[in-house]
Design a protein around this motif. Structure first.
Motif, PDB file in Angstrom:
ATOM      1  N   ALA A   1       6.005  -4.073 -10.693  1.00  0.00           N
ATOM      2  CA  ALA A   1       5.817  -5.619 -10.325  1.00  0.00           C
ATOM      3  C   ALA A   1       6.236  -6.143  -8.863  1.00  0.00           C
ATOM      4  O   ALA A   1       6.025  -7.117  -9.339  1.00  0.00           O
ATOM      5  N   ILE A   2       7.387  -5.525  -9.796  1.00  0.00           N
ATOM      6  CA  ILE A   2       8.735  -6.348  -8.633  1.00  0.00           C
ATOM      7  C   ILE A   2       8.610  -6.596  -7.132  1.00  0.00           C
ATOM      8  O   ILE A   2       8.646  -7.050  -6.500  1.00  0.00           O
ATOM      9  N   ALA A   3       7.862  -5.169  -7.009  1.00  0.00           N
ATOM     10  CA  ALA A   3       7.344  -4.500  -5.028  1.00  0.00           C
ATOM     11  C   ALA A   3       6.136  -5.567  -4.970  1.00  0.00           C
ATOM     12  O   ALA A   3       6.047  -6.892  -3.845  1.00  0.00           O
ATOM     13  N   ILE A   4       5.137  -5.636  -5.703  1.00  0.00           N
ATOM     14  CA  ILE A   4       3.763  -6.714  -6.136  1.00  0.00           C
ATOM     15  C   ILE A   4       4.429  -8.196  -5.778  1.00  0.00           C
ATOM     16  O   ILE A   4       4.365  -8.912  -4.901  1.00  0.00           O
ATOM     17  N   ASP A   5       5.429  -9.081  -6.768  1.00  0.00           N
ATOM     18  CA  ASP A   5       5.928 -10.011  -5.810  1.00  0.00           C
ATOM     19  C   ASP A   5       6.371 -10.613  -4.938  1.00  0.00           C
ATOM     20  O   ASP A   5       6.451 -11.183  -3.724  1.00  0.00           O
ATOM     21  N   GLN A   6       7.258  -9.323  -5.014  1.00  0.00           N
ATOM     22  CA  GLN A   6       8.041  -9.615  -3.136  1.00  0.00           C
ATOM     23  C   GLN A   6       7.239  -9.494  -2.454  1.00  0.00           C
ATOM     24  O   GLN A   6       6.825 -10.431  -1.083  1.00  0.00           O
ATOM     25  N   ALA A   7       5.885  -8.356  -2.357  1.00  0.00           N
ATOM     26  CA  ALA A   7       5.336  -8.482  -0.972  1.00  0.00           C
ATOM     27  C   ALA A   7       3.984  -9.858  -0.857  1.00  0.00           C
ATOM     28  O   ALA A   7       4.092 -10.082   0.694  1.00  0.00           O
TER      29      ALA A   7
ATOM     30  N   GLU B   1       0.784  -1.213  -0.084  1.00  0.00           N
ATOM     31  CA  GLU B   1       0.158  -0.179   0.274  1.00  0.00           C
ATOM     32  C   GLU B   1       1.100   0.797   0.186  1.00  0.00           C
ATOM     33  O   GLU B   1       0.268   2.381  -0.634  1.00  0.00           O
ATOM     34  N   ALA B   2       1.954   1.370   0.880  1.00  0.00           N
ATOM     35  CA  ALA B   2       2.869   2.327   1.414  1.00  0.00           C
ATOM     36  C   ALA B   2       3.645   2.568  -0.123  1.00  0.00           C
ATOM     37  O   ALA B   2       3.761   3.909  -1.084  1.00  0.00           O
ATOM     38  N   ILE B   3       3.554   1.915  -0.951  1.00  0.00           N
ATOM     39  CA  ILE B   3       4.754   1.431  -1.956  1.00  0.00           C
ATOM     40  C   ILE B   3       3.754   2.267  -3.364  1.00  0.00           C
ATOM     41  O   ILE B   3       4.388   3.346  -4.550  1.00  0.00           O
ATOM     42  N   LEU B   4       2.435   1.872  -3.327  1.00  0.00           N
ATOM     43  CA  LEU B   4       2.138   2.363  -4.821  1.00  0.00           C
ATOM     44  C   LEU B   4       1.271   3.481  -4.017  1.00  0.00           C
ATOM     45  O   LEU B   4       1.401   4.312  -5.198  1.00  0.00           O
ATOM     46  N   GLU B   5       1.121   4.069  -3.093  1.00  0.00           N
ATOM     47  CA  GLU B   5       0.806   5.135  -2.811  1.00  0.00           C
ATOM     48  C   GLU B   5       2.104   6.262  -2.770  1.00  0.00           C
ATOM     49  O   GLU B   5       1.582   7.481  -3.533  1.00  0.00           O
ATOM     50  N   THR B   6       3.228   5.852  -2.800  1.00  0.00           N
ATOM     51  CA  THR B   6       4.331   6.523  -3.333  1.00  0.00           C
ATOM     52  C   THR B   6       4.513   6.760  -4.696  1.00  0.00           C
ATOM     53  O   THR B   6       4.658   7.700  -4.832  1.00  0.00           O
TER      54      THR B   6
END
Length: 927
Positions: free
Chosen positions: A605-611, A469-474
């Motif tokens: 996309a990498i962030a979503i996979d890692q999350a 959530e924080a990554i997408l908001e940023t």
């Protein structure tokens, strides 16, 4: 074109300055040669030449005196001048000298001077006054002995005129072989601002400016000490701290062995010429400096690269000692050193980070005004005087770098010479140009780094938190700010067999626009969803009707936009999403913007996979951590239990042994103690009976008398009662020891009972009596008791005795290696609990006494070697010991801590310093 013309004019001006400098240098060289020839006339003249004082003594002589009269210069100057004149010529000589002194006129006369062999030479004199008439300039030549004593003076004497003019023109000084000044003329005093008394007896270090190196003076001394003439230009410092230049010729006067017996220095003031040379040189260098700095600033580069090149050019063209540039950090408000050239041993006052207002650098930044000085050693605002003197610094200049009323930094220079006014003008222009260049370069670097910073922040946030959530908001916020669009969104594309819907989860927008967060299952979402499903990029610069697909036109209308850029993404788990940008006016999306959005989409996309991976691994980790924590807690509990059982078993065995010994001793002791009473009575009766026999039969038979004499009945009658009393005291002592042993063991007290703490301490000391008294060195350990008045304490007596035992044993072990005196101090006190005045206390019943509340404090201190802080912090850890292997288990203090803290709710503390002994403090609350 304007820049090229300016550069061309600067080059032409530089060439013209070089031509003028070459012409002036040639003229100066010719003048210097003429002055040098004139100075040598005095020393090379075949006629006698001297400087005479009004006191009648010769002050300075040329070598011709020795050739003509045979005396050395020292012999001639040691006596009054008249002693070398024929007595008949004293009157005429004095009259002419008085005329010169009184009227300041030149005179010509003859007299006779004595040779070393006693003969006389007739001399023709020409004497004239110097500036203050206290010194006279005289020349003499030998004339025929038949000539009249006072002929008509010649019309023109070239030698005397030249000698007089030389003394009027030159700065003259005479020194001994060690360089001590023996004579200084008026010109020397005038230019140096020192009086003759201040100069005589000093060496030339008194007027040293610090401009020349040690090697310069070493070479000069090597030249003149070897008997050769030295010529050169020297920069000196007057008493008023003003620098002046002199053209110098130093002539060594040699003795018979060829060694210098004194040095004559003739100097000419060339300060104006040197200033003119420096001015021309400075103008030439300033023109070159301006052109070089202009080229450097136009070439660009990073701020540090630009500043390094500029400081190097400042030092090169201005012949400065060092140059520095600090820039202001807006966040810390500190001036940070960015570039420097020269001055590798610069003190801390001019290094690294400098607060505004601190030191002369911070002062220039605070006032935003240049700080200039040509006398740094006497400037109170500049510190590090030792460094300045060591580096021979004279001039200093600090310029604030300001543009548009904003402080950018500070530029500072140190120099061996004062800065000319033209230099300050050029430095002012350079500081302004540097401020503008730094400001523009920083702005350009910030603009170029914002894109890299966005990707870096996203990658860093992924590594740091993995909070999707924080990554997408940023992401949407940074893209919206960087690309300056009206709206930026992140959306998910949810596709099923029945329908495709878009879910806009994050959005950054212009405050004047409405939010579009939410689900869109139908309508415009269908067209845009197909684009995302096919991973097709949408790039619309001007969404006018007829230029785009109808479905996308509806999307633009809904977003109040005409320009649209959409970048789809797919995760490894096959989830589909997109980053969408909207703008309300036509906008041609550049390739760099598309590449940036593509890179951001890849990072997301990498962030979503890692999350997702992190979420799964987190669940497994939480379960593993819970199990590990439970196992760790169980293991710790088992270790503590095991340690407690080991120590308890140890103390239980000791207690059982002590109780058994006490029981076995107690029975025979009771038997002995009970029979001693009867034995004492029987003894008294028998002694009484014997007394009666002696009274009634004073003369016993011979056999009885002999027996009485052999056994000494009187002694037995006197000593036997004492013997019985001693046996009674010993039996009572054994009973006390048995009682103390039983008190220490406390095997019959498994529950809390009120006990006397002092009894437990005394019982423990009794057990350790052997170690306390039978010390290895025979001196023993003194135990000092400072018992206070303590109430009965409800506690586990046996366990507290175990605590006392552990602490006392450690104290004895520590004192074994210490020299006498060895001392253990045991003190106790009762600390009452302070009353809380919330309500009046209830009156106690007449038959009841109030129970004391507070805590009992026991302190056990020794004067041993003490404990270090590192060891003290680990004293109560299980299995931690500082004793050798086999002597300690590391469980005593750990179990003692558990007994005091966990079993009795008290506290156990240790106070110790190395070399000051150790104190253990036990606090047991009264419940």
């Amino acid at each position: 074109m304007d820049g090229l013309r300016l550069l061309a004019r600067q080059v032409i001006a530089q060439l013209e300055l070089r031509r003028r400098t070459a012409a002036l240098t040639e003229a100066i060289a010719q003048h210097h040669a003429a002055e040098t020839e004139q100075k040598l006339l005095f020393s090379l003249s075949a006629h006698l030449a001297c400087v005479m004082g009004a006191d009648g003594y010769l002050k300075r002589l040329n070598p011709a005196w020795r050739k003509l009269l045979g005396y050395t210069a020292a012999e001639l100057m040691a006596k009054p001048f008249l002693e070398f004149i024929h007595p008949d010529d004293w009157e005429i000589t004095l009259n002419h000298i008085q005329k010169v002194v009184a009227k300041g006129k030149k005179v010509t006369f003859q007299n006779r001077c004595r040779h070393r062999d006693g003969s006389y030479h007739r001399l023709q004199w020409r004497i004239g006054p110097l500036q203050d008439r206290q010194l006279l300039c005289a020349t003499a030549s030998e004339v025929s002995a038949d000539a009249p004593l006072d002929p008509k003076p010649p019309q023109y004497d070239l030698l005397s005129d030249l000698a007089f003019a030389l003394n009027q023109h030159s700065i003259a000084a005479v020194t001994d072989p060690q360089g001590k000044i023996l004579y200084a003329n008026d010109k020397f005093c005038e230019i140096s601002w020192y009086s003759r008394e201040e100069l005589i007896g000093q060496d030339h270090r008194l007027i040293s400016s610090g401009y020349h190196s040690r090697e310069f003076f070493r070479d000069m001394w090597q030249t003149i000490s070897s008997g050769n003439v030295w010529r050169g230009e020297i920069c000196n410092r007057a008493k008023n701290n003003i620098l002046y230049w002199v053209d110098t010729t130093i002539v060594p006067i040699l003795d018979e062995t060829g060694k210098p017996q004194r040095y004559i220095a003739l100097r000419t003031d060339i300060t104006e010429r040197k200033e003119a040379e420096q001015e021309l040189k400075a103008r030439s260098h300033l023109a070159e400096l301006g052109a070089a700095v202009g080229v450097t600033l136009s070439q660009g580069g990073t701020v540090i690269d630009i500043l390094k090149r500029c400081t190097a050019q400042l030092v090169q063209y201005l012949d400065a000692h060092s140059a520095y540039v600090w820039t202001l950090n807006p966040e810390t408000r500190l001036l940070e050193l960015q570039a420097s050239t020269g001055g590798y041993s610069c003190p801390k006052e001019f290094q690294n980070r400098i607060p505004i207002g601190i030191s002369v650098i911070g002062y220039a930044a605070q006032t935003r005004q240049p700080y200039l000085t040509d006398n740094v050693l006497n400037d109170m605002c500049i510190g590090s005087k030792d460094w300045l003197e060591q580096e021979r610094i004279v001039g200093f200049a600090a310029y604030p770098l300001v543009t548009e009323d904003r402080l950018i930094g500070v530029m500072a220079l140190f120099s061996h010479l004062p800065f000319a006014q033209t230099v300050h003008k050029t430095l002012g222009w350079i500081s302004n140009s540097l401020a503008v260049a730094i400001d523009r370069t920083l702005a350009r670097e910030e603009l170029l780094s914002r894109r890299e910073a966005l990707l870096f922040r996203l990658a860093s946030q992924i590594r740091a938190s993995l909070d999707l959530e924080a990554i997408l908001e940023t992401t949407v916020s940074e893209v919206w700010s960087l690309l300056q669009v009206d709206r930026c969104q992140f959306l998910w594309c949810r596709s099923t067999l029945e329908a495709t819907r878009l879910e806009i989860t994050h959005e950054a927008r212009n405050p004047a626009l409405l939010s579009l967060l939410g689900d869109y299952p139908l309508g415009p979402g269908r067209v845009l969803g197909e684009k995302v499903l096919n991973l097709e990029m949408v790039r619309i610069a001007d969404g006018r009707p007829g230029a785009v697909e109808p479905g996308l036109l509806e999307v633009l209308n809904r977003a109040d936009a005409v320009a649209h850029l959409l970048m789809p993404l797919e995760t490894r788990s096959h989830k589909l999403g997109a980053i969408a940008c909207y703008h309300s006016s036509p906008r041609a999306w550049t390739d760099s913007e598309v590449e940036l959005l593509q890179a951001v989409a890849d990072q997301v996309a990498i962030a979503i996979d890692q999350a997702e991976l992190y979420a799964h691994s987190r669940e497994a980790a939480i379960a593993a951590e819970a199990q590990a924590a439970q196992l760790s807690q169980t293991l710790q509990h088992l270790q503590q239990t095991q340690a407690h059982l080991i120590q308890s078993e140890k103390m239980s065995s000791l207690g059982q042994m002590v109780a058994g010994i006490a029981h076995e001793i107690n029975n025979p002791v009771n038997f002995i103690n009970g029979n001693l009473v009867h034995a004492n009575n029987y003894t008294k009766d028998l002694l009484h009976l014997l007394n009666l026999y002696q009274n009634h039969i004073p003369d016993p038979p011979d056999e009885v008398a002999q027996a009485l004499q052999s056994i000494d009945l009187d002694f037995i009658a006197d000593d036997l009662p004492k013997l019985m009393t001693s046996m009674k005291i010993g039996a009572d002592r054994i009973r006390q020891i048995v009682l103390s042993l039983r008190n220490f063991s406390r095997l019959d007290e498994a529950e809390k009972k009120p006990v006397d703490i002092h009894e437990g301490i005394d019982s423990t000391l009794l057990i350790l009596q052997n170690r306390l008294k039978n010390h290895a060195e025979g001196t023993g350990i003194d135990v000092e008791k400072e018992y206070g008045s303590l109430p009965k304490v409800e506690c586990y007596a046996g366990q507290l005795n175990q605590v006392f035992m552990n602490i006392l044993v450690n104290a004895i072990d520590a004192l074994e290696e210490c020299p006498p005196p060895r001392r253990i101090t045991i003190s106790t006190e009762f600390v009452p609990q302070p009353a809380i005045a919330l309500a009046p206390p209830a009156e106690p019943a007449p038959s009841q006494s109030p129970e004391p509340t507070g805590c009992v404090v026991i302190r056990i201190a020794d004067n041993g070697p003490g404990i270090s802080a590192e060891t003290r912090d680990r004293l109560f850890d299980p299995f931690f010991t500082t004793k050798p292997v086999g002597k300690g288990t590391g469980l005593g203090l750990s179990i003692s801590y558990q007994i005091v803290v966990q079993r009795h709710g008290g506290s156990l503390e240790c106070e110790s310093e190395v070399g000051k002994g150790t104190t253990f403090i036990i606090r047991i609350p009264l419940i």
